[in-house]
Every structure is written in C-alpha cells, then in structure tokens.
Design a protein around this motif. Structure first.
Motif, PDB file in Angstrom:
ATOM      1  N   GLY A  89      20.659   0.327 122.555  1.00 47.27           N
ATOM      2  CA  GLY A  89      21.679  -0.085 122.782  1.00 47.27           C
ATOM      3  C   GLY A  89      22.742   1.083 121.881  1.00 47.27           C
ATOM      4  N   GLN A  90      24.230   1.666 121.893  1.00 44.09           N
ATOM      5  CA  GLN A  90      24.868   2.092 121.935  1.00 44.09           C
ATOM      6  C   GLN A  90      26.035   1.815 120.788  1.00 44.09           C
ATOM      7  N   SER A  91      26.614   1.861 119.719  1.00 44.02           N
ATOM      8  CA  SER A  91      27.623   1.006 119.514  1.00 44.02           C
ATOM      9  C   SER A  91      29.002   1.747 119.964  1.00 44.02           C
ATOM     10  N   GLY A  92      29.497   0.922 120.440  1.00 48.37           N
ATOM     11  CA  GLY A  92      31.204   1.508 121.450  1.00 48.37           C
ATOM     12  C   GLY A  92      30.838   1.817 122.943  1.00 48.37           C
ATOM     13  N   ARG A  93      30.269   1.390 123.544  1.00 48.85           N
ATOM     14  CA  ARG A  93      29.170   0.456 124.727  1.00 48.85           C
ATOM     15  C   ARG A  93      28.229  -0.275 124.788  1.00 48.85           C
ATOM     16  N   HIS A  94      28.942  -1.517 126.072  1.00 54.46           N
ATOM     17  CA  HIS A  94      28.083  -2.781 126.472  1.00 54.46           C
ATOM     18  C   HIS A  94      28.278  -3.892 124.739  1.00 54.46           C
ATOM     19  N   GLU A  95      29.455  -3.522 124.271  1.00 47.37           N
ATOM     20  CA  GLU A  95      29.326  -4.104 122.782  1.00 47.37           C
ATOM     21  C   GLU A  95      29.377  -5.811 123.358  1.00 47.37           C
ATOM     22  N   LYS A  96      29.464  -6.300 124.043  1.00 47.76           N
ATOM     23  CA  LYS A  96      28.531  -7.732 124.098  1.00 47.76           C
ATOM     24  C   LYS A  96      27.681  -8.081 124.138  1.00 47.76           C
ATOM     25  N   ARG A  97      26.243  -7.244 125.266  1.00 44.06           N
ATOM     26  CA  ARG A  97      25.563  -7.151 125.087  1.00 44.06           C
ATOM     27  C   ARG A  97      24.887  -6.995 123.920  1.00 44.06           C
ATOM     28  N   LEU A  98      25.644  -5.680 123.011  1.00 45.89           N
ATOM     29  CA  LEU A  98      24.834  -5.488 122.303  1.00 45.89           C
ATOM     30  C   LEU A  98      24.556  -6.356 121.320  1.00 45.89           C
ATOM     31  N   GLU A  99      25.432  -6.994 120.520  1.00 50.67           N
ATOM     32  CA  GLU A  99      26.140  -7.835 119.723  1.00 50.67           C
ATOM     33  C   GLU A  99      24.896  -9.239 120.063  1.00 50.67           C
ATOM     34  N   ARG A 100      24.508  -9.552 121.543  1.00 49.49           N
ATOM     35  CA  ARG A 100      23.729 -11.173 122.423  1.00 49.49           C
ATOM     36  C   ARG A 100      22.661  -9.456 121.296  1.00 49.49           C
ATOM     37  N   ARG A 101      21.741  -8.900 121.565  1.00 50.41           N
ATOM     38  CA  ARG A 101      20.656  -8.234 120.966  1.00 50.41           C
ATOM     39  C   ARG A 101      20.800  -8.055 119.856  1.00 50.41           C
ATOM     40  N   ILE A 102      21.806  -8.354 118.720  1.00 56.67           N
ATOM     41  CA  ILE A 102      21.709  -8.172 117.310  1.00 56.67           C
ATOM     42  C   ILE A 102      21.366  -9.832 116.876  1.00 56.67           C
ATOM     43  N   ASP A 103      22.351 -10.409 117.702  1.00 59.32           N
ATOM     44  CA  ASP A 103      21.878 -12.124 116.956  1.00 59.32           C
ATOM     45  C   ASP A 103      20.600 -11.817 117.463  1.00 59.32           C
ATOM     46  N   ARG A 104      19.903 -11.826 118.394  1.00 59.23           N
ATOM     47  CA  ARG A 104      18.625 -12.107 118.717  1.00 59.23           C
ATOM     48  C   ARG A 104      17.432 -11.831 117.793  1.00 59.23           C
ATOM     49  N   ALA A 105      17.993 -10.668 117.320  1.00 59.99           N
ATOM     50  CA  ALA A 105      17.204  -9.758 116.817  1.00 59.99           C
ATOM     51  C   ALA A 105      16.930 -10.060 115.033  1.00 59.99           C
ATOM     52  N   ALA A 106      18.160 -10.682 114.413  1.00 60.93           N
ATOM     53  CA  ALA A 106      18.696 -11.139 113.710  1.00 60.93           C
ATOM     54  C   ALA A 106      17.796 -12.598 113.466  1.00 60.93           C
ATOM     55  N   ARG A 107      18.184 -13.192 114.270  1.00 60.89           N
ATOM     56  CA  ARG A 107      16.958 -14.696 113.929  1.00 60.89           C
ATOM     57  C   ARG A 107      15.676 -14.135 113.914  1.00 60.89           C
ATOM     58  N   ARG A 108      14.864 -13.105 114.473  1.00 64.18           N
ATOM     59  CA  ARG A 108      13.900 -13.024 114.838  1.00 64.18           C
ATOM     60  C   ARG A 108      13.197 -13.128 113.031  1.00 64.18           C
ATOM     61  N   LEU A 109      13.448 -11.981 112.737  1.00 61.24           N
ATOM     62  CA  LEU A 109      13.800 -11.714 111.652  1.00 61.24           C
ATOM     63  C   LEU A 109      14.126 -12.946 110.462  1.00 61.24           C
ATOM     64  N   ARG A 110      14.269 -13.305 110.395  1.00 62.15           N
ATOM     65  CA  ARG A 110      15.012 -15.016 109.882  1.00 62.15           C
ATOM     66  C   ARG A 110      13.568 -16.355 110.105  1.00 62.15           C
ATOM     67  N   GLU A 111      13.521 -15.862 111.566  1.00 65.36           N
ATOM     68  CA  GLU A 111      12.081 -16.802 111.832  1.00 65.36           C
ATOM     69  C   GLU A 111      10.969 -15.916 110.700  1.00 65.36           C
ATOM     70  N   ALA A 112      10.222 -14.921 110.248  1.00 67.17           N
ATOM     71  CA  ALA A 112       9.508 -14.212 110.021  1.00 67.17           C
ATOM     72  C   ALA A 112      10.489 -14.111 108.518  1.00 67.17           C
ATOM     73  N   GLY A 113      11.126 -15.361 107.913  1.00 65.78           N
ATOM     74  CA  GLY A 113      10.884 -15.213 106.513  1.00 65.78           C
ATOM     75  C   GLY A 113      11.925 -14.338 105.841  1.00 65.78           C
ATOM     76  N   VAL A 114      12.379 -12.779 106.511  1.00 68.56           N
ATOM     77  CA  VAL A 114      13.257 -11.957 106.261  1.00 68.56           C
ATOM     78  C   VAL A 114      14.683 -12.524 105.576  1.00 68.56           C
ATOM     79  N   ARG A 115      15.396 -12.079 104.599  1.00 66.79           N
ATOM     80  CA  ARG A 115      16.469 -12.382 103.809  1.00 66.79           C
ATOM     81  C   ARG A 115      17.200 -11.973 103.849  1.00 66.79           C
ATOM     82  N   ARG A 116      16.665 -10.391 103.759  1.00 65.85           N
ATOM     83  CA  ARG A 116      17.899  -9.581 103.578  1.00 65.85           C
ATOM     84  C   ARG A 116      16.775  -7.866 103.486  1.00 65.85           C
TER      85      ARG A 116
END
Length: 250
Positions: free
Chosen positions: A34-61
């Motif tokens: 996805g691209q910033s500036g296009r389909h923003e809501k969809r991209l935000e949901r993907r970023i949120d899911r990706a961030a949760r996956r990182l957190r679940e893997a023990g990533v904090r930074r």
C-alpha cells in the motif's frame, strides 16, 4: 529484537514478515503493501495489524524509513523508535569539533558551552575532551556544574567562561538558559538537532532505513564502536545562517 517497518508502496494485500540482518544487526521486518496517501484507512489497519504482530514477537522498538509518517499508529500499539540521543551525547565532543572546524569558528578561538539539568557522564567526558582543543568552555548545569567547572580549572588550567559569548552550545537535557543567538546542538529528545551533521557507519546504509536511528542501534548492540561524523548536505546552509546570527551578537 528490533523491528523494521516497511511500506512497500506496492499493490497487494498480504503483509510479509521475515528476519534478516543489516550490518550484523538482526531485524524482524514487516513489509506492508500500500501507499501513503491512498486508501488511508486500509493502510492504517494493515499497519496496526503489523505492529501487533511485532509486539507478539517480542519487539518493542522499530526502525523505519526517514520519511515514515505513521508513528502514531506504531506508538498506539506500544512500539517506539530507537533513540539516538545517548549515542549523540557520547559523541558530543567529536560533533562539536566537526561543527567548529566545518566553519563555525576555529576551535582554538572558540568557547563551547555545555548545558543540561545535571552533569552526566557524557557531559563530563565532552567537557574534558574539549579542554585540549578549544579556547574555553562554559558550564551550565544546576546539578554538578560548579564542581565540574572547578575540576576543569584545577586539572587543565582552562578558563571556564560562563559570561563569554559561545561559538556553540551543546545541550544534553532540557534546561532553562539564556541563548545569545549562537548555534545550539540539541543532543536529546524529539527535538534532537545536530546542526546539519549526522553520525553513521563506514558502510552505506541500506535504502529504506533512516541512518541515525540505525547507527544508534548498531552502536547500542556493539556492532559499531565509534560512529563516523558526517556532514550532511544542509550543514553548510545551517552553518552560514547560524554564523550570521552569531556575528550580529559579537
């Protein structure tokens, strides 16, 4: 484990998670279509899911590209960036000398001010290192400043010139202090400013990673003993602007 968040700018729907190394540093990467500036809501949901996956893997930074603009999404999921402040403070003397030698003022004629809420170890080390290279230093620190000034006078015979116009100020932590138009190198927090300088490894930084946070991560993990001081493209412009302001005060 550090994470690396990548916006691929490509079409697609699947976020890819993989591990890889950058200059010896192991990273858990999430590549988000996805691209910033296009389909923003969809991209935000993907970023949120990706961030949760990182957190679940023990990533904090996490590391990102320099133009990444969705930090609030990552922070809402408990992720933060790598703070380059500690590394920059450790390299304060080298940065100050590079700025002076780059055109602000010849070091042998320069007074450098150091200020912060207290005299930390990097504050002390920078003051000692500068004593052999500059005409004088000015110390402004409510906690430990007087003791440091006395030590510098006693050990190095260098005048501590609190009332003289500095050519450059190094700020190690937020503190109220009078500024007379000299350049201020801010070595802490979100307002960190190296006056157009930067720090980096010897090797080229891979595309898609902001250089300063990556360098800080390499330094923290022991893959980089001493970063190189780099004069970025905007250093000359900032030097000239700050130099003119300083001239008007002298």
């Amino acid at each position: 484990m550090l994470g690396h968040v990548v916006l691929t700018g490509e079409k697609g729907w699947k976020t890819v998670v993989d591990r890889y190394e950058v200059l010896g540093l192991s990273l858990l990467r999430v590549s988000i279509p996805g691209q910033s500036g296009r389909h923003e809501k969809r991209l935000e949901r993907r970023i949120d899911r990706a961030a949760r996956r990182l957190r679940e893997a023990g990533v904090r930074r996490v590391l990102t590209a320099s133009d990444f603009s969705c930090w609030e999404r990552l922070e809402a999921q408990g992720l933060k960036g790598v703070d380059p402040g500690p590394m920059c403070q450790t390299m304060a003397a080298e940065l100050a000398l590079a700025a002076l030698e780059g055109g602000l003022c010849p070091p042998e004629r320069a007074v450098v001010a150091l200020r912060g809420g207290r005299v930390s170890r990097p504050f002390f080390q920078a003051a000692v290192a500068l004593c052999a290279r500059v005409r004088g230093v000015a110390v402004c620190a409510p906690s430990g400043g007087g003791e440091l000034a006395d030590y510098l006078r006693r050990e190095f015979g260098l005048p501590v010139l609190e009332r003289e116009q500095p050519a450059l100020t190094l700020e190690f932590s937020p503190v109220s202090g009078e500024n007379h138009g000299e350049p201020v190198m801010v070595l802490h927090g979100p307002s960190l400013s190296l006056l157009g300088l930067s720090l980096g490894p010897e090797q080229p930084v891979p595309e898609g990673l902001a250089s300063l946070p990556l360098t800080a991560a390499l330094w923290e993990e022991g893959y980089l003993t001493k970063p190189h001081v780099i004069m970025a493209g905007n250093f000359a412009k900032q030097r000239d602007e700050k130099g003119k302001a300083l001239d008007r005060t002298l």
